[in-house]
Design a protein around this motif. Structure first.
Motif, mmCIF file in Angstrom:
data_model
loop_
_atom_site.group_PDB
_atom_site.id
_atom_site.type_symbol
_atom_site.label_atom_id
_atom_site.label_comp_id
_atom_site.label_asym_id
_atom_site.label_seq_id
_atom_site.Cartn_x
_atom_site.Cartn_y
_atom_site.Cartn_z
ATOM 1 N N MET A 1 11.050 87.711 72.416
ATOM 2 C CA MET A 1 11.486 86.501 71.650
ATOM 3 C C MET A 1 11.097 86.797 69.972
ATOM 4 O O MET A 1 10.101 87.479 69.870
ATOM 5 C CB MET A 1 10.619 85.377 72.102
ATOM 6 C CG MET A 1 11.077 83.922 71.174
ATOM 7 S SD MET A 1 10.616 82.449 72.008
ATOM 8 C CE MET A 1 8.857 82.430 71.759
ATOM 9 N N ARG A 2 11.934 86.469 69.151
ATOM 10 C CA ARG A 2 11.966 86.752 67.878
ATOM 11 C C ARG A 2 11.751 85.332 67.126
ATOM 12 O O ARG A 2 12.444 84.490 67.347
ATOM 13 C CB ARG A 2 13.165 87.521 67.350
ATOM 14 C CG ARG A 2 12.876 89.106 68.009
ATOM 15 C CD ARG A 2 14.076 89.947 67.129
ATOM 16 N NE ARG A 2 13.771 90.267 65.927
ATOM 17 C CZ ARG A 2 12.757 91.223 65.471
ATOM 18 N NH1 ARG A 2 12.000 91.857 66.506
ATOM 19 N NH2 ARG A 2 12.715 91.517 64.284
ATOM 20 N N GLU A 50 13.764 71.046 74.129
ATOM 21 C CA GLU A 50 13.383 71.299 72.846
ATOM 22 C C GLU A 50 12.063 70.770 72.376
ATOM 23 O O GLU A 50 11.533 69.923 72.936
ATOM 24 C CB GLU A 50 14.288 70.471 71.927
ATOM 25 C CG GLU A 50 15.773 71.095 71.989
ATOM 26 C CD GLU A 50 16.595 70.332 70.983
ATOM 27 O OE1 GLU A 50 16.327 70.046 70.106
ATOM 28 O OE2 GLU A 50 17.956 70.288 71.327
ATOM 29 N N THR A 51 11.455 71.802 71.447
ATOM 30 C CA THR A 51 9.928 71.545 71.137
ATOM 31 C C THR A 51 9.856 72.131 69.690
ATOM 32 O O THR A 51 10.730 72.625 69.173
ATOM 33 C CB THR A 51 8.893 72.351 71.834
ATOM 34 O OG1 THR A 51 9.147 73.824 71.607
ATOM 35 C CG2 THR A 51 8.895 71.772 73.568
ATOM 36 N N VAL A 67 7.958 75.957 64.684
ATOM 37 C CA VAL A 67 9.126 76.645 64.992
ATOM 38 C C VAL A 67 10.029 75.759 66.043
ATOM 39 O O VAL A 67 9.233 75.077 66.789
ATOM 40 C CB VAL A 67 8.774 77.832 65.983
ATOM 41 C CG1 VAL A 67 10.059 78.530 66.542
ATOM 42 C CG2 VAL A 67 8.227 78.815 65.150
ATOM 43 N N HIS A 68 11.129 75.282 65.710
ATOM 44 C CA HIS A 68 11.903 74.539 66.585
ATOM 45 C C HIS A 68 12.515 75.368 67.701
ATOM 46 O O HIS A 68 13.434 76.297 67.310
ATOM 47 C CB HIS A 68 12.760 73.715 65.894
ATOM 48 C CG HIS A 68 13.813 72.824 66.484
ATOM 49 N ND1 HIS A 68 14.902 72.362 65.989
ATOM 50 C CD2 HIS A 68 13.584 72.048 67.385
ATOM 51 C CE1 HIS A 68 15.554 71.531 66.913
ATOM 52 N NE2 HIS A 68 14.774 71.511 68.156
ATOM 53 N N HIS A 74 14.960 79.523 75.633
ATOM 54 C CA HIS A 74 14.321 80.576 74.841
ATOM 55 C C HIS A 74 15.144 80.643 73.673
ATOM 56 O O HIS A 74 14.603 81.560 72.671
ATOM 57 C CB HIS A 74 13.948 81.663 75.624
ATOM 58 C CG HIS A 74 13.137 81.637 76.702
ATOM 59 N ND1 HIS A 74 11.694 81.301 76.667
ATOM 60 C CD2 HIS A 74 13.775 81.725 78.230
ATOM 61 C CE1 HIS A 74 11.505 81.359 77.907
ATOM 62 N NE2 HIS A 74 12.564 81.646 79.026
ATOM 63 N N GLU A 75 15.828 79.751 73.260
ATOM 64 C CA GLU A 75 16.615 79.761 71.957
ATOM 65 C C GLU A 75 15.891 79.157 70.896
ATOM 66 O O GLU A 75 15.259 78.337 70.991
ATOM 67 C CB GLU A 75 17.806 78.801 72.028
ATOM 68 C CG GLU A 75 18.789 78.903 70.764
ATOM 69 C CD GLU A 75 20.055 78.158 71.060
ATOM 70 O OE1 GLU A 75 20.946 78.206 70.046
ATOM 71 O OE2 GLU A 75 20.307 77.446 71.970
ATOM 72 N N VAL A 76 15.581 79.995 69.916
ATOM 73 C CA VAL A 76 14.884 79.483 68.715
ATOM 74 C C VAL A 76 15.959 79.084 67.732
ATOM 75 O O VAL A 76 16.986 79.489 67.350
ATOM 76 C CB VAL A 76 14.149 80.665 68.264
ATOM 77 C CG1 VAL A 76 13.607 80.071 66.667
ATOM 78 C CG2 VAL A 76 13.073 80.973 69.155
#
Length: 87
Positions: A1-2, A50-51, A67-68, A74-76
């Motif tokens: 993850m980036r 979503e967090t 970070v949303h 695992h989408e940022v």
């Protein structure tokens, strides 16, 4: 993850330390009792979806960022400096 550091750009997740959900916890009163304090210290929600999480860029610039992201896909969606984040 980036993760997208607002100061350094996209970086590998291994440069960051995960602190937890970026929410304000309601601290119990000093005399609230053991059950209330145990819940406050040890129990957290584990949402799927979503967090908004607090991360420290410890192997980079040292910034604290919010970070949303989505814990299922695992989408940022983005990130912002914690000091500028909306509560």
């Amino acid at each position: 993850m980036r993760l997208p550091c607002p100061l350094c750009g996209d970086r590998d997740r291994r440069e960051f330390f995960y602190q937890g959900a970026a929410v304000t916890l309601d601290r119990p009163a000093r005399d609230a009792g053991d059950a209330a304090w145990n819940d406050y210290l040890h129990n957290r929600d584990n949402p799927a979806g979503e967090t908004r999480d607090l991360w420290h860029h410890e192997a980079g610039c040292g910034a604290w960022i919010v970070v949303h992201r989505n814990t299922v896909t695992h989408e940022v969606y983005g990130a912002e400096l914690a000091q500028k984040a909306k509560a």
